[in-house]
Scaffold this motif. Structure first.
Motif, mmCIF file in Angstrom:
data_model
loop_
_atom_site.group_PDB
_atom_site.id
_atom_site.type_symbol
_atom_site.label_atom_id
_atom_site.label_comp_id
_atom_site.label_asym_id
_atom_site.label_seq_id
_atom_site.Cartn_x
_atom_site.Cartn_y
_atom_site.Cartn_z
ATOM 1 N N LYS A 246 48.404 47.138 43.431
ATOM 2 C CA LYS A 246 47.873 48.378 42.956
ATOM 3 C C LYS A 246 47.423 47.788 41.808
ATOM 4 C CE LYS A 246 50.161 52.042 40.810
ATOM 5 N NZ LYS A 246 50.418 52.659 39.884
ATOM 6 N N LEU A 247 48.204 46.909 40.890
ATOM 7 C CA LEU A 247 47.758 46.622 39.754
ATOM 8 C C LEU A 247 46.567 45.847 39.796
ATOM 9 C CD1 LEU A 247 51.345 46.001 37.706
ATOM 10 C CD2 LEU A 247 49.662 47.683 37.169
ATOM 11 N N GLN A 248 46.399 44.884 40.799
ATOM 12 C CA GLN A 248 45.272 43.978 40.913
ATOM 13 C C GLN A 248 44.210 44.770 41.387
ATOM 14 O OE1 GLN A 248 45.632 41.376 44.542
ATOM 15 N NE2 GLN A 248 44.856 39.742 43.068
ATOM 16 N N ASP A 249 44.304 45.850 42.109
ATOM 17 C CA ASP A 249 43.193 46.783 42.567
ATOM 18 C C ASP A 249 42.727 47.703 41.301
ATOM 19 O OD1 ASP A 249 43.545 45.903 45.157
ATOM 20 O OD2 ASP A 249 44.633 47.906 45.742
ATOM 21 N N GLU A 250 43.760 47.809 40.585
ATOM 22 C CA GLU A 250 43.008 48.420 39.246
ATOM 23 C C GLU A 250 42.633 47.512 38.047
ATOM 24 O OE1 GLU A 250 46.787 50.200 37.770
ATOM 25 O OE2 GLU A 250 46.650 51.876 39.447
ATOM 26 N N GLY A 251 42.581 46.240 38.657
ATOM 27 C CA GLY A 251 41.885 45.265 37.736
ATOM 28 C C GLY A 251 43.035 44.384 36.439
ATOM 29 N N THR A 252 44.153 44.888 36.602
ATOM 30 C CA THR A 252 45.197 44.342 35.865
ATOM 31 C C THR A 252 45.874 43.243 36.625
ATOM 32 O OG1 THR A 252 45.486 46.276 34.635
ATOM 33 C CG2 THR A 252 47.164 44.607 34.507
ATOM 34 N N ILE A 253 45.708 42.006 36.491
ATOM 35 C CA ILE A 253 45.926 40.773 37.438
ATOM 36 C C ILE A 253 47.169 40.019 36.803
ATOM 37 C CG2 ILE A 253 45.557 38.815 38.521
ATOM 38 C CD1 ILE A 253 42.913 39.789 39.060
ATOM 39 N N PRO A 254 48.513 40.263 37.499
ATOM 40 C CA PRO A 254 49.649 39.606 37.132
ATOM 41 C C PRO A 254 49.580 38.282 37.095
ATOM 42 C CG PRO A 254 50.128 41.251 38.707
ATOM 43 C CD PRO A 254 48.753 41.182 38.769
ATOM 44 N N ILE B 247 40.824 31.466 37.875
ATOM 45 C CA ILE B 247 41.721 31.975 39.054
ATOM 46 C C ILE B 247 41.585 33.447 38.903
ATOM 47 C CG2 ILE B 247 43.886 32.314 40.373
ATOM 48 C CD1 ILE B 247 44.232 29.311 39.278
ATOM 49 N N VAL B 248 41.976 34.117 37.939
ATOM 50 C CA VAL B 248 42.072 35.582 37.463
ATOM 51 C C VAL B 248 40.823 36.084 37.823
ATOM 52 C CG1 VAL B 248 42.451 37.270 35.886
ATOM 53 C CG2 VAL B 248 44.230 35.644 36.303
ATOM 54 N N GLU B 249 39.640 35.692 37.280
ATOM 55 C CA GLU B 249 38.346 36.074 37.299
ATOM 56 C C GLU B 249 37.961 36.253 38.694
ATOM 57 O OE1 GLU B 249 36.398 34.013 34.075
ATOM 58 O OE2 GLU B 249 37.665 35.276 32.908
ATOM 59 N N MET B 250 38.272 35.175 39.621
ATOM 60 C CA MET B 250 38.032 35.265 41.219
ATOM 61 C C MET B 250 38.861 36.260 41.657
ATOM 62 S SD MET B 250 37.798 31.363 41.816
ATOM 63 C CE MET B 250 38.305 31.247 43.340
ATOM 64 N N GLY B 251 39.560 37.185 40.998
ATOM 65 C CA GLY B 251 40.333 38.003 41.604
ATOM 66 C C GLY B 251 41.801 37.854 42.326
ATOM 67 N N TYR B 252 42.117 36.276 41.970
ATOM 68 C CA TYR B 252 43.360 36.191 42.603
ATOM 69 C C TYR B 252 44.314 36.119 41.600
ATOM 70 C CZ TYR B 252 40.852 34.261 46.850
ATOM 71 O OH TYR B 252 40.562 34.208 47.913
ATOM 72 N N MET B 253 45.670 36.453 42.130
ATOM 73 C CA MET B 253 46.836 36.378 41.289
ATOM 74 C C MET B 253 47.620 34.962 41.355
ATOM 75 S SD MET B 253 49.948 38.873 42.410
ATOM 76 C CE MET B 253 48.927 40.312 42.795
ATOM 77 N N PRO B 254 47.528 34.301 40.031
ATOM 78 C CA PRO B 254 48.245 32.997 40.191
ATOM 79 C C PRO B 254 49.815 33.217 40.304
ATOM 80 C CG PRO B 254 46.754 33.310 38.064
ATOM 81 C CD PRO B 254 47.157 34.749 38.927
ATOM 82 N N VAL B 255 50.385 32.189 41.141
ATOM 83 C CA VAL B 255 51.487 32.087 41.202
ATOM 84 C C VAL B 255 52.054 30.653 40.941
ATOM 85 C CG1 VAL B 255 53.623 32.486 42.716
ATOM 86 C CG2 VAL B 255 51.755 33.840 43.172
ATOM 87 N N ILE B 256 52.701 30.682 39.957
ATOM 88 C CA ILE B 256 52.961 29.073 39.111
ATOM 89 C C ILE B 256 54.222 28.681 39.352
ATOM 90 C CG2 ILE B 256 52.577 27.787 37.005
ATOM 91 C CD1 ILE B 256 50.563 30.066 36.100
ATOM 92 N N ALA B 257 54.558 27.556 39.706
ATOM 93 C CA ALA B 257 56.063 26.900 39.788
ATOM 94 C C ALA B 257 56.041 25.904 38.682
ATOM 95 C CB ALA B 257 56.033 26.006 41.141
ATOM 96 N N PRO B 258 57.078 25.971 37.846
ATOM 97 C CA PRO B 258 57.292 25.332 36.607
ATOM 98 C C PRO B 258 57.579 23.929 36.744
ATOM 99 C CG PRO B 258 59.317 26.651 36.926
ATOM 100 C CD PRO B 258 58.283 26.788 38.229
ATOM 101 N N VAL B 259 56.836 22.905 37.391
ATOM 102 C CA VAL B 259 56.873 21.494 37.533
ATOM 103 C C VAL B 259 55.779 21.226 36.550
ATOM 104 C CG1 VAL B 259 56.942 19.496 38.743
ATOM 105 C CG2 VAL B 259 57.930 21.562 39.769
#
Length: 262
Positions: free
Chosen positions: A28-36, A136-148
């Motif tokens: 829902k947040l992504q659809d509203e333009g607030t990308i986590p 990545i956010v501007e392309m509409g994707y939610m970045p999921v980052i592993a901390p390595v």
């Protein structure tokens, strides 16, 4: 940048247990333009896999002592198993996600921590490739980052997920970071009852650690939250991920969880 994205930190085991509604809220947040922008950990799964492989592991002041053999497992579990599990769950909700680790595109550059002699290949973040996350956010994707992280001579480093999340938030210039846990916030016993503290300052936290009001596994969580309050990050909110629409509620400014402020 900061107005249409926010940073969320979550433990791997916490994420695995989150209800579908949580991922629906992300969509829902992504659809509203607030990308986590999600930064995740995975301590228990790493310990589990090390145990299965018969590799000794120990903790020094809350940081996992890391050599190359442990690092192989850290990368395999974090960047492989957990990262892709989160991406699948986000995509199952109908949202779009892209999983990567700090190694990809020099996303998280690191150097050895000050006490590397004791803990081995554990890193401090020295730079975050914010334009890559923004792209990545501007392309509409939610970045999921592993901390390595990655450092000189292509050396990998194990980075505490809370530390990594704080650095990502700070370099992105977001004002608020959300830490999703399995507790409703920082609890304090008042008149024999455990109550969630709505707002605490960094000084309050130090006092509560000294008095024993904050103890055990909560200490690294709040200490890390304090580390996140750097650059433009003004507050960190600790919330329980199983609470309905918890992220939307935080972003709307509703009183939920514990807000840690400067």
């Amino acid at each position: 940048m900061s107005n249409h994205c926010f940073v969320m930190k979550c433990g791997g085991s916490t994420l695995a247990a989150l209800p579908d509604a949580f991922f629906g809220d992300l969509k829902k947040l992504q659809d509203e333009g607030t990308i986590p922008v999600i930064v995740h950990g995975g301590g228990p799964a790493i310990s589990d896999t090390l145990g299965k492989l018969g590799i000794e592991t120990e903790f020094v002041n809350g940081l996992r002592k890391t050599n190359e053999a442990v690092l192989d497992v850290v990368e395999m579990v974090l960047s492989g198993q957990i990262n892709k599990e989160i991406v699948r769950k986000v995509q199952q909700s109908g949202a779009k996600a892209l999983g990567l680790s700090g190694v990809d595109g020099y996303l998280i550059e690191a150097r050895p921590v000050a006490h590397a002699a004791e803990v081995g290949l554990v890193g401090d973040v020295i730079h975050v490739n914010a334009p890559l996350i923004q792209g990545i956010v501007e392309m509409g994707y939610m970045p999921v980052i592993a901390p390595v992280g990655i450092g000189e001579n292509a050396q990998r480093y194990n980075i505490n997920a809370d530390t990594a999340a704080g650095a990502v938030a700070s370099h992105l210039g977001v004002e608020r970071m959300i830490v999703v846990t399995d507790v409703p916030g920082i609890l304090k016993v008042v008149d024999g009852e455990k109550k969630v503290l709505p707002v605490v300052t960094v000084a309050d936290i130090e006092q509560m650690i000294a008095s024993g009001d904050i103890y055990g596994g909560m200490i690294p969580k709040v200490r890390a939250a304090i580390q996140c309050i750097q650059g433009q990050v003004a507050e960190v909110v600790i919330v329980n991920g199983s609470e309905p629409e918890v992220l939307s509620k935080v972003l709307r400014g509703e009183p939920i969880g514990t807000r840690i402020q400067r």
